[in-house]
Design an enzyme around this catalytic site. Structure first.
Site, mmCIF file in Angstrom:
data_model
loop_
_atom_site.group_PDB
_atom_site.id
_atom_site.type_symbol
_atom_site.label_atom_id
_atom_site.label_comp_id
_atom_site.label_asym_id
_atom_site.label_seq_id
_atom_site.Cartn_x
_atom_site.Cartn_y
_atom_site.Cartn_z
ATOM 1 N N ASP A 14 0.832 -1.201 0.000
ATOM 2 C CA ASP A 14 0.000 0.000 0.000
ATOM 3 C C ASP A 14 0.872 1.258 0.000
ATOM 4 O OD1 ASP A 14 -2.312 1.449 -0.016
ATOM 5 O OD2 ASP A 14 -2.776 1.167 2.102
ATOM 6 N N HIS A 31 2.754 3.594 -9.069
ATOM 7 C CA HIS A 31 2.636 2.161 -9.371
ATOM 8 C C HIS A 31 3.890 1.654 -10.093
ATOM 9 C CE1 HIS A 31 -1.315 2.282 -7.799
ATOM 10 N NE2 HIS A 31 -1.878 2.911 -8.802
ATOM 11 N N LEU A 125 11.978 -20.012 -4.879
ATOM 12 C CA LEU A 125 10.951 -19.165 -4.261
ATOM 13 C C LEU A 125 9.654 -19.364 -5.039
ATOM 14 C CD1 LEU A 125 10.206 -16.668 -2.368
ATOM 15 C CD2 LEU A 125 10.753 -15.228 -4.343
HETATM 16 C C1 FPP Z 1 -1.571 0.231 -3.444
HETATM 17 O O1 FPP Z 1 -1.226 1.576 -3.478
HETATM 18 C C2 FPP Z 1 -1.144 -0.465 -4.610
HETATM 19 C C3 FPP Z 1 -1.936 -1.019 -5.569
HETATM 20 C C4 FPP Z 1 -3.400 -1.012 -5.578
HETATM 21 C C5 FPP Z 1 -1.379 -1.678 -6.721
HETATM 22 C C6 FPP Z 1 -0.230 -2.602 -6.461
HETATM 23 C C7 FPP Z 1 0.650 -2.506 -7.602
HETATM 24 C C8 FPP Z 1 1.974 -2.437 -7.536
HETATM 25 C C9 FPP Z 1 2.757 -2.556 -6.317
HETATM 26 C C10 FPP Z 1 2.715 -2.150 -8.774
HETATM 27 C C11 FPP Z 1 3.071 -3.231 -9.643
HETATM 28 C C12 FPP Z 1 2.955 -4.598 -9.166
HETATM 29 C C13 FPP Z 1 3.380 -5.634 -9.891
HETATM 30 C C14 FPP Z 1 3.116 -7.007 -9.429
HETATM 31 C C15 FPP Z 1 4.109 -5.433 -11.138
HETATM 32 P P1 FPP Z 1 -2.385 2.645 -3.535
HETATM 33 O O2 FPP Z 1 -2.591 3.009 -4.952
HETATM 34 O O3 FPP Z 1 -3.592 2.103 -2.838
HETATM 35 O O4 FPP Z 1 -1.760 3.816 -2.738
HETATM 36 P P2 FPP Z 1 -2.489 4.888 -1.843
HETATM 37 O O5 FPP Z 1 -3.130 4.139 -0.694
HETATM 38 O O6 FPP Z 1 -1.390 5.760 -1.401
HETATM 39 O O7 FPP Z 1 -3.489 5.550 -2.715
#
Ligand code: FPP
Length: 218
Positions: A14, A31, A125
């Site tokens: 997150d 992201h 892994l």
């Molecule tokens: C949460 O941050 C993250 C996500 C909903 C997406 C997860 C994606 C990644 C970590 C990037 C790529 C992953 C892979 C597997 C290539 P948020 O957008 O909810 O952040 P915020 O809470 O600050 O809004």
């Protein structure tokens, strides 16, 4: 340091959006930085005694986000799977994707199938990406279709970055006895040292599984 045990670590990644906003960047930049953090953590995990790593990439509730952000995430997952597969094979990482596939773009499901097939022989892994995943759906599926494999092995350590302290429909069954580590670090800033710190916290805790201290090993 190589640990003797093989841990199942699960991570709620997150904070990408806030990481980007604080820098005056669009959320998608967060992201992309998050994807680089995924690569760092996957590279570090096996050497830290992690045998299985489950990452929450997209929850079934994330469809509620603006269509442009959802589309950007789907493209990022597709590109990341395509570009990382060779590296995963090289490192002996087996990749699986858990969650629903019927709502994903065809290019992504094709990339998932290809990555799963190419990495099937990996033994260093087991990396699981949770995409369009809902723990409640997985539990319902497991009740209706016991052989569908919707439930995963027990999680030893669950880490959530980004400062929130909740499970957000991730691995509700599998975390029954997991140790929980919540940290304020935004996911794009998470690295091998943070993983090591969380694993050290895990090892410093006494896991009793409901028994008495002398029975901890059970
Ligand atoms: C949460 O941050 C993250 C996500 C909903 C997406 C997860 C994606 C990644 C970590 C990037 C790529 C992953 C892979 C597997 C290539 P948020 O957008 O909810 O952040 P915020 O809470 O600050 O809004």
């Amino acid at each position: 340091m190589m640990q003797s045990t093989s841990l199942h670590v699960a991570i709620i990644m997150d904070g990408n959006g806030r990481w980007a906003s604080r820098r005056g960047l669009p959320r998608t930049a967060g992201h992309h930085a998050g994807a680089r953090a995924v690569r760092r953590v996957v590279e570090a995990a096996a050497a830290q005694g992690v045998g299985a790593l489950t990452l929450y990439a997209f929850s079934s509730d994330n469809w509620r986000r603006p269509a442009a952000e959802v589309a950007a995430l789907m493209r990022l997952f597709t590109r990341h799977l395509r570009s990382e597969t060779a590296r995963l094979v090289e490192a002996g990482v087996r990749l699986s994707v858990v969650g629903r596939r019927d709502r994903l773009p065809a290019a992504l499901t094709a990339a998932i199938r290809a990555a799963e097939q190419s990495t099937a022989g990996g033994t260093a892994l087991h990396l699981r990406l949770a995409v369009d995943y809902s723990a409640r759906d997985a539990i319902r599926t497991a009740m209706l279709l016991p052989f569908a494999g919707a439930l995963l092995p027990d999680v030893d350590l669950l880490i959530r970055t980004g400062g929130e302290q909740r499970l957000s429909d991730f691995l509700l069954w599998e975390t029954a006895y997991a140790e929980l580590v919540f940290i304020d670090t935004m996911w794009p800033d998470f690295g091998a040292d943070d993983l090591a710190t969380a694993i050290a916290a895990f090892h410093s805790r006494e896991r009793r599984f409901g028994g008495l201290p002398s029975q901890a090993a059970g």
